[in-house]
Design a protein around this motif. Structure first.
Motif, mmCIF file in Angstrom:
data_model
loop_
_atom_site.group_PDB
_atom_site.id
_atom_site.type_symbol
_atom_site.label_atom_id
_atom_site.label_comp_id
_atom_site.label_asym_id
_atom_site.label_seq_id
_atom_site.Cartn_x
_atom_site.Cartn_y
_atom_site.Cartn_z
ATOM 1 N N TYR A 1 -3.035 21.129 8.181
ATOM 2 C CA TYR A 1 -1.736 21.218 8.850
ATOM 3 C C TYR A 1 -1.756 22.138 10.061
ATOM 4 N N SER B 1 -5.319 8.015 6.920
ATOM 5 C CA SER B 1 -4.640 7.677 5.667
ATOM 6 C C SER B 1 -5.491 7.970 4.434
ATOM 7 N N SER C 1 -7.911 20.233 2.711
ATOM 8 C CA SER C 1 -6.541 20.298 2.193
ATOM 9 C C SER C 1 -5.836 21.580 2.606
ATOM 10 N N GLY D 1 9.363 12.057 3.327
ATOM 11 C CA GLY D 1 8.384 11.598 2.351
ATOM 12 C C GLY D 1 6.992 11.555 2.952
ATOM 13 N N ASN D 2 6.134 10.732 2.374
ATOM 14 C CA ASN D 2 4.768 10.568 2.858
ATOM 15 C C ASN D 2 4.718 9.319 3.735
ATOM 16 N N GLN E 1 0.275 9.926 -1.457
ATOM 17 C CA GLN E 1 0.415 11.372 -1.338
ATOM 18 C C GLN E 1 -0.905 11.981 -0.881
ATOM 19 N N ALA E 2 -0.818 13.160 -0.329
ATOM 20 C CA ALA E 2 -2.005 13.816 0.208
ATOM 21 C C ALA E 2 -3.087 13.935 -0.861
ATOM 22 N N PRO F 1 -0.482 10.696 10.275
ATOM 23 C CA PRO F 1 0.044 10.899 8.925
ATOM 24 C C PRO F 1 1.015 12.078 8.862
ATOM 25 N N SER F 2 1.987 11.963 7.966
ATOM 26 C CA SER F 2 2.895 13.086 7.708
ATOM 27 C C SER F 2 3.192 13.129 6.216
ATOM 28 N N TYR F 3 3.270 14.339 5.693
ATOM 29 C CA TYR F 3 3.543 14.544 4.275
ATOM 30 C C TYR F 3 4.762 15.451 4.143
ATOM 31 N N ASP F 4 5.816 14.905 3.550
ATOM 32 C CA ASP F 4 7.083 15.648 3.434
ATOM 33 C C ASP F 4 7.521 16.195 4.794
ATOM 34 N N GLU G 1 4.915 3.766 4.372
ATOM 35 C CA GLU G 1 4.582 4.696 3.310
ATOM 36 C C GLU G 1 3.068 4.809 3.149
#
Length: 285
Positions: A283, A248, A279, A84-85, A121-122, A36-39, A118
């Motif tokens: 990262y 995910s 949260s 993006g996400n 969002q987290a 997963p990647s967020y922004d 896609e």
């Protein structure tokens, strides 16, 4: 137009093609990962690649890619697909042979494929915004090497479909001794009297990366007690909270099991504390 990576080339998805003699197509002979990647920020990239390399070694697929090579591909895919996400799917099959034959062929080149999709969002540590999950349960009928993240997922697909057909989000699984293993596409946990319990890793359970990160974060923080041990069906049925984890879903709170409420039927306080810690720390891996 989605851009994918196939055998050292980036191209539109519509142009990506493999041979029907590819062993990934014929046998499900391969290993995959989803990162997963967020922004543009990756979660657990190093552990994901390490698990892929371990899986390739276990089934004797020789692909001498470094972690940096994988990172270069993944970062370019993220950039080419607008950041993006995104989930990044990584797939290595044994490659294409000239005939269909069960034994591993010699001197074939692995097929390497990757694409993005896609993802939501987290997750946020907020009971009012978190998705509540409904699951059913079943006997685990998959193969005995679930620690290998194989592309041959029909057993998982069939169990997931059982839940889907029942109007549920997932199916949690128990072995023949009525001991919890995992869900069809997630690791599983219970909470009772404030203590978190999850089955220990063995051949019945995929060593999930979200599981790895979560347990490490909780151990370092020390405010919540976690036990890795056998969890019985009776314990699951009487749990105060049930969770699922995956790349995910992050930490997904289950409020319905087999049509009955889990605990109070609402998202629990221990989930809130764990998701808050996850949260903040996810990262770093």
């Amino acid at each position: 137009m989605s851009i994918v990576f196939l055998n050292n080339e980036f191209m539109p998805m519509e142009e990506a093609k493999i041979s029907p003699m590819d062993r990934g197509f014929l046998f499900g002979d391969g290993i995959y990962e989803v990162v997963p990647s967020y922004d543009g920020k990756l979660v657990g990239f190093g552990p994901h690649v390490a698990r892929m390399q371990e899986g390739l070694s276990l089934i004797d697929i020789k692909l001498n890619w470094s972690t940096q090579q994988w990172r270069d591909v993944v970062e370019q895919l993220i950039e080419k697909n607008g950041a993006g996400n995104l989930g990044i799917y990584l797939h290595v099959s044994r490659g294409t042979d000239s005939k269909r034959y069960h034994a591993y062929p010699e001197n074939v080149t692995p097929t390497v494929y990757a694409f993005t999709f896609e993802i939501p969002q987290a997750a946020v540590a907020d009971k009012t915004k978190a998705k509540k999950y409904s699951v059913n349960s079943n006997t685990d009928l998959r193969w005995k090497r679930c620690h290998i993240k194989s592309t041959a997922l029909l057993g998982n697909v069939m169990h997931f479909q059982q839940g889907h057909s029942a109007g549920c989000n997932e199916t949690i699984l128990f072995n023949d001794n009525d001991e919890l293993t995992e869900a069809s596409s997630c690791n599983a946990y219970i909470v009772k009297d404030g203590i978190i319990a999850t089955p220990p890793l063995d051949h019945q359970i995929l060593p999930g990366i979200t599981r790895l990160i979560l347990l490490d974060i909780l151990a370092k923080d020390g405010s919540l007690t976690v036990e890795e041990r056998i969890v019985t069906r009776k314990e699951v049925e009487s749990a105060d909270e049930i969770w699922l984890t995956s790349s995910s879903k992050e930490i997904a709170p289950v409020t319905i099991l087999d049509g009955k409420p889990v605990g109070s039927g609402e998202i629990g306080d221990v989930w809130l504390a764990a998701q808050s810690l996850y949260s903040l720390g996810k990262y770093n891996y």
